[in-house]
Design a protein around this motif. Structure first.
Motif, PDB file in Angstrom:
ATOM      1  N   ARG A  21       0.809  -1.218   0.000  1.00  0.00           N
ATOM      2  CA  ARG A  21       0.000   0.000   0.000  1.00  0.00           C
ATOM      3  C   ARG A  21       0.842   1.268   0.000  1.00  0.00           C
ATOM      4  NH1 ARG A  21      -4.096  -0.445   4.791  1.00  0.00           N
ATOM      5  NH2 ARG A  21      -4.292   1.762   4.297  1.00  0.00           N
ATOM      6  N   PHE A  22       2.039   1.187   0.601  1.00  0.00           N
ATOM      7  CA  PHE A  22       2.886   2.364   0.728  1.00  0.00           C
ATOM      8  C   PHE A  22       4.291   2.028   0.248  1.00  0.00           C
ATOM      9  CE2 PHE A  22      -0.052   2.100   4.367  1.00  0.00           C
ATOM     10  CZ  PHE A  22      -0.948   3.080   3.954  1.00  0.00           C
ATOM     11  N   PRO A  23       4.984   2.998  -0.351  1.00  0.00           N
ATOM     12  CA  PRO A  23       6.370   2.759  -0.749  1.00  0.00           C
ATOM     13  C   PRO A  23       7.235   2.412   0.471  1.00  0.00           C
ATOM     14  CG  PRO A  23       5.536   4.793  -1.718  1.00  0.00           C
ATOM     15  CD  PRO A  23       4.509   4.329  -0.725  1.00  0.00           C
ATOM     16  N   ILE A  24       8.358   1.770   0.236  1.00  0.00           N
ATOM     17  CA  ILE A  24       9.232   1.376   1.335  1.00  0.00           C
ATOM     18  C   ILE A  24       9.697   2.611   2.112  1.00  0.00           C
ATOM     19  CG2 ILE A  24      11.440   0.304   1.955  1.00  0.00           C
ATOM     20  CD1 ILE A  24      11.092  -1.562  -0.449  1.00  0.00           C
ATOM     21  N   GLY A  29       2.429   4.650   6.627  1.00  0.00           N
ATOM     22  CA  GLY A  29       2.105   3.481   7.449  1.00  0.00           C
ATOM     23  C   GLY A  29       2.250   3.761   8.935  1.00  0.00           C
ATOM     24  N   SER A  30       3.173   4.645   9.309  1.00  0.00           N
ATOM     25  CA  SER A  30       3.375   4.953  10.729  1.00  0.00           C
ATOM     26  C   SER A  30       2.237   5.786  11.308  1.00  0.00           C
ATOM     27  CB  SER A  30       4.718   5.663  10.948  1.00  0.00           C
ATOM     28  OG  SER A  30       4.677   6.998  10.483  1.00  0.00           O
ATOM     29  N   THR A  31       1.432   6.388  10.442  1.00  0.00           N
ATOM     30  CA  THR A  31       0.268   7.133  10.944  1.00  0.00           C
ATOM     31  C   THR A  31      -0.944   6.217  11.086  1.00  0.00           C
ATOM     32  OG1 THR A  31      -0.488   7.810   8.737  1.00  0.00           O
ATOM     33  CG2 THR A  31       1.072   9.275   9.869  1.00  0.00           C
ATOM     34  N   ILE A  32      -0.947   5.114  10.357  1.00  0.00           N
ATOM     35  CA  ILE A  32      -2.058   4.154  10.413  1.00  0.00           C
ATOM     36  C   ILE A  32      -1.813   3.121  11.510  1.00  0.00           C
ATOM     37  CG2 ILE A  32      -3.242   2.338   9.121  1.00  0.00           C
ATOM     38  CD1 ILE A  32      -2.570   4.060   6.590  1.00  0.00           C
ATOM     39  N   ALA A  33      -0.579   2.658  11.609  1.00  0.00           N
ATOM     40  CA  ALA A  33      -0.197   1.691  12.644  1.00  0.00           C
ATOM     41  C   ALA A  33       1.055   2.232  13.337  1.00  0.00           C
ATOM     42  CB  ALA A  33       0.069   0.326  12.027  1.00  0.00           C
ATOM     43  N   GLY A  35       4.191   3.082  15.690  1.00  0.00           N
ATOM     44  CA  GLY A  35       5.134   2.227  16.393  1.00  0.00           C
ATOM     45  C   GLY A  35       5.401   2.727  17.799  1.00  0.00           C
ATOM     46  N   ARG A  36       6.438   2.205  18.389  1.00  0.00           N
ATOM     47  CA  ARG A  36       6.810   2.541  19.763  1.00  0.00           C
ATOM     48  C   ARG A  36       7.086   4.032  19.946  1.00  0.00           C
ATOM     49  NH1 ARG A  36       8.056   0.290  24.197  1.00  0.00           N
ATOM     50  NH2 ARG A  36       7.732  -1.747  23.271  1.00  0.00           N
ATOM     51  N   TRP A  37       7.591   4.699  18.926  1.00  0.00           N
ATOM     52  CA  TRP A  37       8.078   6.067  19.075  1.00  0.00           C
ATOM     53  C   TRP A  37       7.213   7.122  18.391  1.00  0.00           C
ATOM     54  CZ3 TRP A  37      11.930   6.988  22.430  1.00  0.00           C
ATOM     55  CH2 TRP A  37      12.681   5.897  22.852  1.00  0.00           C
ATOM     56  N   ASN A  38       6.032   6.768  17.925  1.00  0.00           N
ATOM     57  CA  ASN A  38       5.213   7.796  17.278  1.00  0.00           C
ATOM     58  C   ASN A  38       3.730   7.551  17.494  1.00  0.00           C
ATOM     59  OD1 ASN A  38       5.128   5.618  15.163  1.00  0.00           O
ATOM     60  ND2 ASN A  38       4.012   7.201  14.044  1.00  0.00           N
ATOM     61  N   PRO A  43       4.145  11.407  11.898  1.00  0.00           N
ATOM     62  CA  PRO A  43       4.643  10.442  10.906  1.00  0.00           C
ATOM     63  C   PRO A  43       6.167  10.387  10.874  1.00  0.00           C
ATOM     64  CG  PRO A  43       3.788  12.404   9.818  1.00  0.00           C
ATOM     65  CD  PRO A  43       3.499  12.563  11.279  1.00  0.00           C
ATOM     66  N   VAL A  44       6.691   9.180  10.967  1.00  0.00           N
ATOM     67  CA  VAL A  44       8.134   8.962  10.899  1.00  0.00           C
ATOM     68  C   VAL A  44       8.417   7.737  10.035  1.00  0.00           C
ATOM     69  CG1 VAL A  44       8.596  10.001  13.151  1.00  0.00           C
ATOM     70  CG2 VAL A  44       8.199   7.553  13.002  1.00  0.00           C
TER      71      VAL A  44
END
Length: 162
Positions: A21-24, A29-33, A35-38, A43-44
Motif C-alpha cells: 500500500r505504501f512505498p518502502i 504506514g506509521s500514521t495508520i499503525a 510504532g513505539r516512538w510515534n 509520521p516517521v
C-alpha cells in the motif's frame, strides 16, 4: 535535548513490500499503525542501524510466516545532518508496554522538528539501535535511498521443529 550534527555519513536499512500500500521509504504506514516512538500525529520512517536488526524488526511484527515480497533499501543520512540519541538510561520506561513515554518523546521530537533523525534503543535486540527519520524536517531532502533489492529469508528462521 539539543540536536547534534553528524560528523560522518550514517547508513541505515529498511525492509518493506515495494508493491504494498505504501512505498518502502514512506511514513504513511506509521500514521495508520504507529510504532513505539510515534503517534498518528507524528509520521516517521522507521529504519535500523544494521540490516540484521531491520530483519529482526520485520520478523517480530510478522505472523510467524516468511514475509512475502520483502525488499530492502539502504538509507544514507549525510554528514552534517542533525540528530539526537535516546538511550535506555536516558528515558525511563521507554520499553514499557503499552509504550507511553517513548510515544510522548517521539511525538514531541517529530512535531518540533528538532532534528532529522532520532537514534533510539531497539526493544527486540537491546544492544542494537533503530533510526527514526522525520520526513517533515527541512533536511529530509538530503536523505538518499538505494534501489530496493529482494530480501532472501532463511527458512530456518521460521522452522517449528528444532
Amino acid at each position: 535535548m539539543t540536536a547534534q550534527v553528524l560528523d560522518r555519513t550514517l547508513t541505515c536499512y529498511r525492509i518493506g513490500d515495494p508493491n504494498g500500500r505504501f512505498p518502502i521509504f514512506d511514513a504513511t504506514g506509521s500514521t495508520i499503525a504507529p510504532g513505539r516512538w510515534n503517534t498518528p500525529a507524528s509520521p516517521v520512517i522507521y529504519a535500523a542501524e544494521h540490516f540484521a536488526t531491520a530483519m529482526l524488526e520485520k520478523l517480530v511484527h510478522g505472523s510467524g510466516q516468511i514475509p512475502k515480497n520483502q525488499h530492502s533499501i539502504t538509507i544514507t543520512i549525510p554528514k552534517g545532518a542533525s540528530y539526537e540519541v535516546v538511550t535506555a538510561a536516558g528515558l525511563k520506561d521507554w520499553d514499557a508496554v503499552p509504550p507511553v513515554a517513548s510515544k510522548i518523546f517521539g511525538e514531541d521530537w517529530c512535531q518540533a522538528r528538532r532534528s532529522l533523525i532520532l537514534i533510539v534503543p531497539c526493544v527486540v535486540a537491546r544492544v542494537e539501535r533503530n533510526v527514526l527519520i522525520n520526513p517533515g524536517h527541512p533536511e529530509f531532502r538530503d536523505v538518499e535511498t538505494s534501489l530496493h533489492e529482494p530480501v532472501l529469508w532463511d527458512g530456518r528462521l521460521f522452522a517449528t521443529d528444532p
